[in-house]
Design an enzyme around this catalytic site. Structure first.
Site, PDB file in Angstrom:
ATOM      1  N   VAL A 413       7.909  -9.424   7.934  1.00  0.00           N
ATOM      2  CA  VAL A 413       7.347  -8.107   8.078  1.00  0.00           C
ATOM      3  C   VAL A 413       8.746  -7.255   7.410  1.00  0.00           C
ATOM      4  CG1 VAL A 413       6.072  -6.295   9.227  1.00  0.00           C
ATOM      5  CG2 VAL A 413       5.650  -8.771  10.007  1.00  0.00           C
ATOM      6  N   ARG A 520      10.823 -11.339  -5.703  1.00  0.00           N
ATOM      7  CA  ARG A 520      10.591 -12.557  -6.424  1.00  0.00           C
ATOM      8  C   ARG A 520      11.730 -14.031  -5.372  1.00  0.00           C
ATOM      9  NH1 ARG A 520      15.830  -9.927  -8.971  1.00  0.00           N
ATOM     10  NH2 ARG A 520      17.131 -10.941  -6.780  1.00  0.00           N
ATOM     11  N   TYR A 553       8.480  10.492  -3.076  1.00  0.00           N
ATOM     12  CA  TYR A 553       7.853   9.294  -2.439  1.00  0.00           C
ATOM     13  C   TYR A 553       5.269   8.348  -2.792  1.00  0.00           C
ATOM     14  CZ  TYR A 553       4.738   7.806   2.146  1.00  0.00           C
ATOM     15  OH  TYR A 553       4.532   6.467   2.639  1.00  0.00           O
ATOM     16  N   LYS A 557       5.206   4.717  -4.302  1.00  0.00           N
ATOM     17  CA  LYS A 557       4.098   3.770  -3.866  1.00  0.00           C
ATOM     18  C   LYS A 557       3.291   3.959  -5.253  1.00  0.00           C
ATOM     19  CE  LYS A 557       5.642   3.933   0.537  1.00  0.00           C
ATOM     20  NZ  LYS A 557       5.010   2.623   1.585  1.00  0.00           N
TER      21      LYS A 557
END
Ligand code: ZN
Length: 656
Positions: A413, A520, A553, A557
Site C-alpha cells: 500500500v 513497471r 488534481y 487523477k
C-alpha cells in the site's frame, strides 16, 4: 546459561500454580532452552472438587500456549490418579490418549493437555520441567551421545533411548524411572529429544534445569565444540523475481498462497555456503518437536538466481518424493537453503515463517557444535517420518479451520501512514494479508510491530527508493499479490490562470508518474502471484465530476484512471485484475482538519454534519469504508471483474 529467578518477581506468586506460571515463564525467556511452544511444565496440586472432596490434579501446559507468555489459564487440570492408571496400560493409541486427557480434566474450558501429560504424571515430584535445550540435543544428536551424557552426569540422570513422543514414551519413561531413579536423581535425559528436571519446590526444579543444561554447555566448551565462526560469507544481490517464482511453485504445491521470508544474516549466509552443507543439513531436525514445524529436510538449491535449471527440478523432485511416500496433506518444504540468499523460511503466515527461521537458527548451532563434537546424527529417517505422519499431527492438518481471506498473500500500500492508506493497511492485515506499507513519513516504519507488517519510508518519486522497497518486500514475504496505489496529493484550490508550473508538475509527478514506475516494477511479481495479481487505483470523484479550482488534481487523477484502463488491458492475460475506486468527501484524513471542515461548511452555508453528508444517501464516508471496498474488490467476489471504476461517494448526482 544463568538462573533468571528473581526474588522480587517471585513474591508476586504465592500459590503453587502461580509459582509454576513464574518458573515456566523463566524457562521461556531463554531461547536456548525453549523456542516457540517447545517444552512443557507441570505441577501437582491437591484441591477440593465441588463435593468438597480432596482430589490430586496435574496442572500441565495446555496446547497452544508458549512457556514464555503462559499464564494460569494455560495449564490444564487433569485427574492425577487417572493419568497414573493410564500409564500402566499395555497400550493406548494416541487419539485415545488425547481423549482420556480431555475427558479427565476438572475444567471443561481448559486447553487440551500436552501429549506429554502422562509422562509428567508418572514422575513423583510436585514440579516437573521439560525443555528441548540446544546444548542437550547437541550432545545427544551424536554418535556417542549416550556415553557423553553418562560422562557428564554420571548416575544423576535417568537416560531414555529415543522413542517418539506419545503414550509409548510416557510408559517407557515411567518404567525406566522406577528402575533407575534413586535419592540423587536430578533429571532425565531423553536422547535426541530433550531433558526433564523435577523437584518438590518450583525454584529447585527450575534451577536444576539451568544447572544441568549449564553442565552440558560447559562440556561443549571443554570439548572445543562451542565457539562458531560465521564470518567470510560472500554476498550476492538477490534476484527477487526468482524468489517470487519459487513462492508460486511452493504455493501451488500446498494449494494455497504461502509466505517466504529470506534471512541473509552472516550466520545463514555462512552456513549456506559450507562445502559440507548437503551432508549436515539433510539429516533432519534436532528434536522431534521441530519436525512438524520445519518439515523433515531443508530443500537445497545452489542459487535462486539460476532458478529454472536448479530449483525447479529440485523442487519438483522434492514434492514428488513427499507425495509418493504416503498421501501427504501438505508436501511443500518449510525451508530452503540457498547459497546466494542464505535461508528462506516458508509458512502459511509471516509468523509461521518466522518460527521456522528461529528454529533453524538454533538448529544451525546444534548441527555445527555437534559436528565439532564428532558428527551430527539426527533422528533416523523412519523416526522423522513417524513424527511427521503422527496421527495427532495429521488430524490437526486435516482439521485446518478457516483462515481469513488473504492468508498467505502479500499486499503493498502506498501513502500508507494516514487516511485511506492506513485504513487499507489495517483492513488487509485484519483479513490475513502480510502488508508492506510505503510512506514518505518516517514514522511508517514503526506503525506496527508484528511479523506480518513492514513499514518502509519511501518517496514514490524516487525510482531507486521504489526499487529498494519492492526488494525489501520480496525478501520479507516472498512476493506481491495486491498493490494499492493510494499515495497522492491535493495541492489546495487554484485556478488555471494562477497555476504555478512547479505545482502542476509536482502533482502530476506524485499522483501519476510515480505510479507508472511502481507498476513497471511490480509487474513481474504480480504475474508470479500464486492466485492472481490485483491492483487497486485510488481515483477520485473529480474524474467523472470535476470542479473548478482543482485542475492539477483532477487532471492527474483522470490520467491515472486512463492508466488503470490500459494496465487492465495489458495485464489481463497474466490474470492480473486492475480496478479503480472513485472516493469522495472522505473527511477523516490528514488534510481535513476541523478548521478546514468548518471553513468549507461555512462556504456552502451548511453545518459541518450537513456538509459531510451532502450526497444522495445522506451518509458519511469514512476511510474505513473505502478500505473495506478495496479488500472486497481484491477478494474472490470480484474475481471476474477488471477495469471497473466504482464510486464510493454516497451517491453524487453529477456522477449519476
Ligand atoms: Zn518434548
Amino acid at each position: 546459561m544463568k538462573s533468571l529467578w528473581n526474588e522480587e518477581e517471585a513474591k508476586q506468586y504465592t500459590d503453587e500454580l502461580g509459582l509454576r506460571v513464574y518458573t515456566s515463564q523463566l524457562l521461556g525467556r531463554d531461547t536456548n532452552l525453549v523456542l516457540h511452544g517447545g517444552g512443557n511444565t507441570s505441577v501437582k496440586i491437591t484441591e477440593k472438587n465441588i463435593l468438597g472432596e480432596d482430589v490430586d490434579m496435574l496442572y500441565v501446559k495446555g496446547s497452544g500456549w508458549d512457556l514464555e507468555t503462559i499464564d494460569r489459564p494455560g495449564f490444564s487440570p487433569v485427574k492425577l490418579d487417572h493419568l497414573i492408571k493410564l500409564a500402566n496400560l499395555e497400550s493406548l493409541s494416541d487419539p485415545q490418549m488425547v481423549n482420556e486427557l480431555r475427558a479427565n480434566m476438572s475444567l471443561a474450558s481448559a486447553p487440551t493437555p500436552s501429549v506429554e501429560a502422562i509422562l509428567h504424571a508418572t514422575l513423583p515430584f510436585k514440579f516437573v520441567d521439560h525443555t528441548h535445550a540446544d546444548a542437550i540435543v547437541t550432545i545427544t544428536n551424536n554418535e556417542k551421545g549416550k556415553e557423553r551424557i553418562q560422562e557428564i552426569y554420571g548416575d544423576r540422570v535417568v537416560i531414555i533411548d529415543y522413542i517418539m513422543p506419545g503414550f509409548d514414551l510416557a510408559r517407557l519413561c515411567a518404567k525406566q524411572f522406577a528402575e533407575q531413579a534413586h535419592e540423587k536423581t536430578e533429571g532425565m535425559i531423553l536422547l535426541n529429544h530433550g531433558i526433564f528436571s523435577f523437584a518438590d519446590d518450583a525454584r529447585e526444579s527450575y534451577e536444576r534445569m539451568i544447572s544441568m543444561v549449564n553442565e552440558a554447555e560447559e562440556y561443549l566448551k571443554r570439548e572445543g565444540a562451542w565457539d562458531l565462526d560465521f564470518s567470510g560469507a560472500a554476498a550476492t544481490p538477490p534476484n527477487i523475481e526468482s524468489i517470487a517464482k519459487l513462492r508460486k511453485d511452493v504455493s501451488v504445491t500446498v494449494g494455497k498462497p504461502m509466505i517466504l521470508s529470506t534471512v541473509s544474516s552472516d550466520k545463514m549466509m555462512s552456513f549456506s555456503q559450507r562445502n559440507d552443507l548437503a551432508t549436515i543439513s539433510q539429516q533432519g531436525p534436532a528434536t522431534p518437536d521441530h519436525v512438524i514445524r520445519t518439515k523433515r529436510l531443508p530443500m537445497l538449491g545452489t542459487s535462486v538466481s539460476n532458478y529454472i535449471s536448479q530449483y525447479e527440478s529440485y523442487f519438483q523432485t522434492y514434492a514428488k518424493n513427499a507425495r509418493d511416500e504416503k498421501t501427504m496433506l501438505d508436501p511443500a518444504p518449510r525451508m530452503v537453503i540457498d547459497k546466494e540468499l542464505g535461508f528462506i523460511s516458508i509458512g502459511k503466515t509471516a509468523k509461521d515463517a518466522n518460527i521456522v527461521s528461529d528454529i533453524y537458527d538454533h538448529t544451525i548451532d546444534v548441527i555445527l557444535r555437534a559436528e565439532k563434537l564428532g558428527g551430527y546424527r539426527a533422528l533416523s529417517g523412519q523416526d522423522i517420518f513417524d513424527m511427521e505422519y503422527w496421527d495427532l499431527e495429521q488430524a490437526k492438518l486435516r482439521k485446518g479451520g478457516s483462515s481469513p481471506e488473504f492468508t498467505g498473500e502479500v499486499a503493498l500500500v502506498t501513502g500508507a501512514y494516514s487516511g485511506i492508506g492506513k485504513a487499507c493497511v489495517e483492513d488487509l492485515l485484519a483479513k490475513g494479508a502480510a502488508v508492506v506499507a510505503l510512506d514518505i513519513t518516517p514514522e511508517v516504519t514503526t506503525m506496527y510491530s508484528r511479523a506480518d507488517f513492514i513499514g518502509l519510508e519511501c518517496d514514490v518519486n524516487d525510482e531507486a527508493q521504489i526499487k529498494n522497497s519492492i526488494k525489501k518486500a520480496v525478501l520479507a514475504f516472498g512476493g506481491l499479490d495486491i498493490v494499492v496505489l493510494n499515495a497522492g496529493m491535493f495541492p489546495g484550490g487554484c485556478q488555471i490562470k494562477e497555476m504555478e508550473t512547479d505545482v502542476w508538475k509536482k502533482v502530476m509527478s506524485v499522483n501519476l508518474d510515480a505510479n507508472v514506475v511502481l507498476l513497471r516494477e511490480v509487474y513481474p511479481l504480480l504475474k508470479a502471484s500464486p492466485k492472481y495479481g490485483r491492483v487497486i487505483f485510488m481515483g477520485s470523484k473529480n474524474v467523472p465530476a470535476p470542479g473548478p479550482g482543482a485542475a492539477a488534481y483532477s487532471a492527474s487523477k483522470a490520467a491515472l484512471t486512463q492508466l488503470a484502463r490500459i494496465t487492465a488491458l495489458e495485464w489481463g492475460g497474466d490474470a492480473i485484475r486492475v480496478n479503480t475506486l472513485h472516493p469522495d468527501a472522505v473527511f477523516d484524513t490528514g488534510i481535513w482538519t476541523e478548521e478546514v471542515l468548518q471553513a468549507r461548511a461555512k462556504h456552502y452555508g451548511m453545518s459541518v454534519q450537513d456538509y459531510k453528508t451532502k450526497n444522495i444517501l445522506k451518509t458519511e464516508i469514512k476511510s474505513k469504508d473505502v478500505a473495506e471496498l478495496v479488500s472486497t474488490l481484491c477478494s474472490s467476489s470480484f474475481s471476474k471483474t477488471t477495469a471497473a471504476q466504482i464510486p464510493i461517494d454516497g451517491g453524487n448526482d453529477r456522477v449519476i
